[in-house]
Design a protein around this motif. Sequence first.
Motif, mmCIF file in Angstrom:
data_model
loop_
_atom_site.group_PDB
_atom_site.id
_atom_site.type_symbol
_atom_site.label_atom_id
_atom_site.label_comp_id
_atom_site.label_asym_id
_atom_site.label_seq_id
_atom_site.Cartn_x
_atom_site.Cartn_y
_atom_site.Cartn_z
ATOM 1 N N SER A 149 -0.336 2.683 0.560
ATOM 2 C CA SER A 149 0.764 3.439 -0.019
ATOM 3 C C SER A 149 0.239 4.761 -0.542
ATOM 4 N N ILE A 199 -2.420 -2.565 4.134
ATOM 5 C CA ILE A 199 -1.273 -1.734 3.764
ATOM 6 C C ILE A 199 -1.790 -0.589 2.908
ATOM 7 N N ALA A 247 6.030 1.075 5.445
ATOM 8 C CA ALA A 247 5.976 -0.338 5.079
ATOM 9 C C ALA A 247 6.447 -0.573 3.639
ATOM 10 N N VAL A 248 6.187 0.382 2.772
ATOM 11 C CA VAL A 248 6.541 0.215 1.351
ATOM 12 C C VAL A 248 7.579 1.269 0.983
ATOM 13 N N ASN A 249 8.766 0.797 0.624
ATOM 14 C CA ASN A 249 9.868 1.706 0.371
ATOM 15 C C ASN A 249 9.714 2.525 -0.906
ATOM 16 N N SER A 250 9.059 1.932 -1.906
ATOM 17 C CA SER A 250 8.992 2.630 -3.194
ATOM 18 C C SER A 250 7.888 3.689 -3.229
ATOM 19 N N PHE A 306 1.327 7.907 -3.129
ATOM 20 C CA PHE A 306 2.256 8.357 -4.163
ATOM 21 C C PHE A 306 1.945 9.802 -4.497
ATOM 22 N N LEU A 318 4.203 -6.627 -2.564
ATOM 23 C CA LEU A 318 3.835 -5.523 -1.680
ATOM 24 C C LEU A 318 4.769 -4.337 -1.853
ATOM 25 N N ASP A 319 5.980 -4.602 -2.305
ATOM 26 C CA ASP A 319 6.955 -3.537 -2.506
ATOM 27 C C ASP A 319 7.875 -3.998 -3.627
ATOM 28 N N PRO A 378 5.316 3.051 -7.861
ATOM 29 C CA PRO A 378 4.699 4.243 -8.449
ATOM 30 C C PRO A 378 4.316 4.029 -9.914
ATOM 31 N N ILE A 437 -0.267 -0.592 -4.834
ATOM 32 C CA ILE A 437 0.523 -0.131 -3.683
ATOM 33 C C ILE A 437 2.020 -0.391 -3.880
#
Lengths: 307, 256
Positions: free
Chosen positions: B72, B70, B52-55, B74, A160-161, A105, A102
């Motif tokens: 994400s 969470i 929540a996740v910027n990337s 892509f 997490l990011d 990328p 998560i």
Amino acid sequence: MASMGGPNDLSSEMELDAFRRLFPICFHERHLLESIRPDGRALGRARDTTLMLGAVASANGSALAKIGCTTMLAAIKLEVMTPTAEAPDEGCIAIDFHMPPICSPLVRPGRPAELAPVISKQLSDTILRQGIISGMINLKDLCLVSGKAAWMAYLDIYCLDADGALFDAALLSAVAAFSHLQIPVVSFNDDGRIVLISDDNSGAMKEKEPVNKEKIKLKLNNLPFSLTCILHKNYILADPTSEEESIMETFLTVVLDSSFQLVSLNKPGGPGLAHTSSIQECITLTRQRVKEVQKILQEAISDMEVD
Amino acid sequence: MAGKSSATPTTYSPSLSGQKKKRPSFLTDSDWVRPDGRGPHQCRPAFLRTGAVNSASGSAYAEFGNTKVIVSVFGPRESKKAMMYSDTGRLNCNVSYTTFATPIRGQAPETKDLSSMLHKALEGAIILKSFPKTTVDVFALVLESGGSDLPVITTCASLALADAGIMLYDMVASVSVSCIGKNLLIDPVSEEESYQDGSLMITCMPSRNEVTQMTVTGEWSTPKIHEAMQLCLDACSKLGKIMRSCLKEAASGPQD
């Protein structure tokens, strides 16, 4: 700005985003010339940093650290182990750093990020360094009964990011999780296993002597804090974003402890070479950063105590 | 981690003394008192947030009681080289747990089947034709597992897809019901799930009134199934409204 030549000639004819993607080095160097970065920061400034303690309810100690967009969640779970014969009065700490898919990328499931084990090792080296004065945690504090039982602290840090400066954020979350860690009240049961004593059944358990009287916090000495800088030509950029990291590839990470003693200095290669003066400047920047971060940690701890 | 675990001695998590957890037998006929004090048909308060996740292209965070997830998203991005040409898009789902998600470390459930369930729950709601030749990746991380994990993951993933701007027929909302004795409990917590006789989960698109996924396990009578389905569908439509308002809030709020 035709003076810079090359692809810069296109800069006035092209959309900003396109220029940023097509000529990333030019884009960044044009900013650096003006002593500013694309996100509006001065070169030596770190991004806004926030800390929240106790983010994971089921853990014995936990913290969520955010540096800019980079987010780390660290949690410590305590388990009981039999100490080894070589160190009968010492507990153990196992540190693991995870980059789940998560967070970026670039990470795909089944293909773990190459960076994760590197950071894992760096964190272990920084936190578990043992010395007479310099150690952050005295492993003897994790002992319950010498030779019989000791705590095994599993520290797991999840990214997490991922937006640059991963080690700095991971170390901050780890240190904060240890600051939040509470060792529970336990006693031996009839089978010689360690059991928890909760507040409501403590009356019934009176006949059994608890090993420790009340919840205690771990004593921490000399907390380590770090700052990663990018060395690019003559510029030094503190706390890089992932975009900056992908374009300019020479990093230097300085770890100082709370009394500004040098814990580690890491320049993992990279195309650029570092002058002594730039190393010194990185250390100066780290000193300033340590003061900032210490204050943020103190505030997070006092916020926790108020609640 | 593997290297470390072999070097370190075996450890165990200290349990609470004097408390043997066993399903009380008398419960079969009496009313179940929920550990968090909810009514049997009351869902946990839902907290949803996008971005929540910027990337990531899109992301969402969901918190239902102690269940925290969470997701994400892509893409759409290039499919793996080994993939054959396809004029519809592909959906790739993966679910994982943190090591501290469960009360005892490292007891996370099998995630392969959760990933495939998530894939099947979302597939029907996505307009795959809108991104031919490419793949959309949906990755979920369960930060804490507090029961009804899969419905929360599915709901959160659907919100993340919307946040990423992937074309959807509708968002999907998912809710499960546990049956314990004669009680039907909506949105069960872990403890209730461990005692359940049967479970029913519905994933649906509330504004189209279409079900993308439904699973029924365990012991059920026909009237009970009807009742449970009605409960789930009602809860899904309410959850759908919360999801919508979450997206509206994100769209009208200050843009970063």
